[in-house]
Motif scaffolding. Sequence first.
Motif, mmCIF file in Angstrom:
data_model
loop_
_atom_site.group_PDB
_atom_site.id
_atom_site.type_symbol
_atom_site.label_atom_id
_atom_site.label_comp_id
_atom_site.label_asym_id
_atom_site.label_seq_id
_atom_site.Cartn_x
_atom_site.Cartn_y
_atom_site.Cartn_z
ATOM 1 N N ARG A 184 -2.263 27.185 93.315
ATOM 2 C CA ARG A 184 -3.266 27.951 94.067
ATOM 3 C C ARG A 184 -4.420 27.074 94.550
ATOM 4 N N LEU A 185 -4.625 25.923 93.904
ATOM 5 C CA LEU A 185 -5.770 25.069 94.218
ATOM 6 C C LEU A 185 -5.455 23.983 95.238
ATOM 7 N N ARG A 186 -4.207 23.886 95.646
ATOM 8 C CA ARG A 186 -3.836 22.847 96.605
ATOM 9 C C ARG A 186 -4.535 23.079 97.945
ATOM 10 N N ALA A 187 -4.899 21.969 98.608
ATOM 11 C CA ALA A 187 -5.535 22.073 99.928
ATOM 12 C C ALA A 187 -4.599 22.824 100.895
ATOM 13 N N PRO A 188 -5.128 23.664 101.795
ATOM 14 C CA PRO A 188 -6.544 23.769 102.153
ATOM 15 C C PRO A 188 -7.344 24.767 101.312
ATOM 16 N N ALA A 189 -6.724 25.410 100.334
ATOM 17 C CA ALA A 189 -7.454 26.384 99.505
ATOM 18 C C ALA A 189 -8.126 25.666 98.337
ATOM 19 N N ALA A 190 -8.831 24.588 98.624
ATOM 20 C CA ALA A 190 -9.401 23.744 97.578
ATOM 21 C C ALA A 190 -10.713 24.326 97.050
ATOM 22 N N PRO A 191 -10.954 24.242 95.755
ATOM 23 C CA PRO A 191 -12.222 24.707 95.185
ATOM 24 C C PRO A 191 -13.314 23.669 95.414
ATOM 25 N N ASP A 192 -14.577 24.079 95.255
ATOM 26 C CA ASP A 192 -15.659 23.101 95.383
ATOM 27 C C ASP A 192 -16.269 22.734 94.038
ATOM 28 N N ALA A 193 -16.033 23.517 92.994
ATOM 29 C CA ALA A 193 -16.596 23.225 91.675
ATOM 30 C C ALA A 193 -15.534 22.609 90.778
ATOM 31 N N ALA A 194 -15.903 21.559 90.061
ATOM 32 C CA ALA A 194 -14.951 20.872 89.197
ATOM 33 C C ALA A 194 -14.395 21.805 88.123
ATOM 34 N N THR A 195 -15.214 22.724 87.645
ATOM 35 C CA THR A 195 -14.760 23.629 86.586
ATOM 36 C C THR A 195 -13.705 24.618 87.071
ATOM 37 N N ALA A 196 -13.534 24.733 88.398
ATOM 38 C CA ALA A 196 -12.477 25.614 88.919
ATOM 39 C C ALA A 196 -11.091 25.095 88.561
ATOM 40 N N LEU A 197 -10.991 23.821 88.214
ATOM 41 C CA LEU A 197 -9.709 23.257 87.802
ATOM 42 C C LEU A 197 -9.358 23.635 86.365
ATOM 43 N N THR A 198 -10.347 24.111 85.610
ATOM 44 C CA THR A 198 -10.146 24.279 84.167
ATOM 45 C C THR A 198 -10.373 25.695 83.663
ATOM 46 N N GLU A 199 -11.541 26.261 83.942
ATOM 47 C CA GLU A 199 -11.923 27.512 83.286
ATOM 48 C C GLU A 199 -11.017 28.692 83.615
ATOM 49 N N PRO A 200 -10.608 28.892 84.887
ATOM 50 C CA PRO A 200 -9.714 30.031 85.145
ATOM 51 C C PRO A 200 -8.401 29.945 84.375
#
Length: 367
Positions: free
Chosen positions: A131-147
């Motif tokens: 879900r995080l692959r570009a172009p739907a990239a997050p801007d916060a580093a914690t988006a890679l971990t907390e969800p």
Amino acid sequence: MQTLNIYQHLMRLVRNRGHDASLGPENPRELNRSFLEETPHVHVICTHEGCRSILQDASFAQPKIAEAVAEIGRHLGVEVRAIGEFLRYNPIQLDGERHRARRGLFLNEYNGKRKDLANTFKAMAQAHFARLRAPAAPDAATALTEPYVDHALRAVLESHGASAAAQYDSARGDGYAVFEYVHPPARLAEKSRQAEDFLAGLAHAGDASAAVREQGLFMLSYVLQGRDPLAGGLAAYVHGLLDLDEAERIARIDTTTAKTLFWRSAPVNYIGRVATRARMVDGIEIAPGDHVLLMLPWASHDGACTAKDSLAFGGGSHICAGQALALTIAEAWLEGLRKHHRHLDWSGLKPGCARPLVFRQYRNPSS
């Protein structure tokens, strides 16, 4: 134990540590400090040898955080019943045979969930990164971990029952850690209310039996005890990756195991013990009744220590009962990261601000 200058010293150490604990001071012994003007005396221990010897010595007892919480409630008229119950039920607050029996119960429960849900965690991690692959990239580093961490722990609670999973977010709240040594009364009261609501929600069809409440106190350990070190460890690892160039980042990701991740990120900043007998540790005279605060990130990276020597999960008889479960959840996340990291927009990730607490936590740039 709640003297301001001691807590300020702790928070200075915690605030000044990096995301990657292996980049800490060359000589942690220089960070040792004794507060002999306080009653009781307090000693801050930062070396591997000192922390390990205390953790393996049964004459050092657990600090009675539950009693301190109860005293706050009595003195300030704050309702803290649920948090007090949770702490008293938890093996981390027990010693001797009571600790061994309760820890065995927690260990069996955690390991059962680890075996049952290992493949589920892997599927969740793959879907999370997809879900995080570009172009739907997050801007916060914690988006890679907390969800991902929250999704994994909801799945654990859902295996106990849908009502527990449904209340996960409200019980989690703002991440306030009940294992702190200094408690702002208003935040403690709010966390206790959240815990009470969680326990009440488990009472199916009005069943308020002691067994249901006891099971709820165990399930609260995922929310109040397991979530923040797990999320903080993964987030610290990601923040360490942001400091690397692309080649270094790829090499780090491809070679990291869950055990080395926690060794490097060291999400538990400190734990405490109380001496019941006179001891000499690191050249420091410790008397009965003295408190010792063990700074685990520094101890885990003292000298030639490696991931094998890590104290990230504590040590001795009180070593974290949820260690294997945390490693399984983290390893599934690492598998997802290894598969998808080349398709993530690393340049667009904004680092969060580390919060100086007992567990490593991050505040997003916008919050």
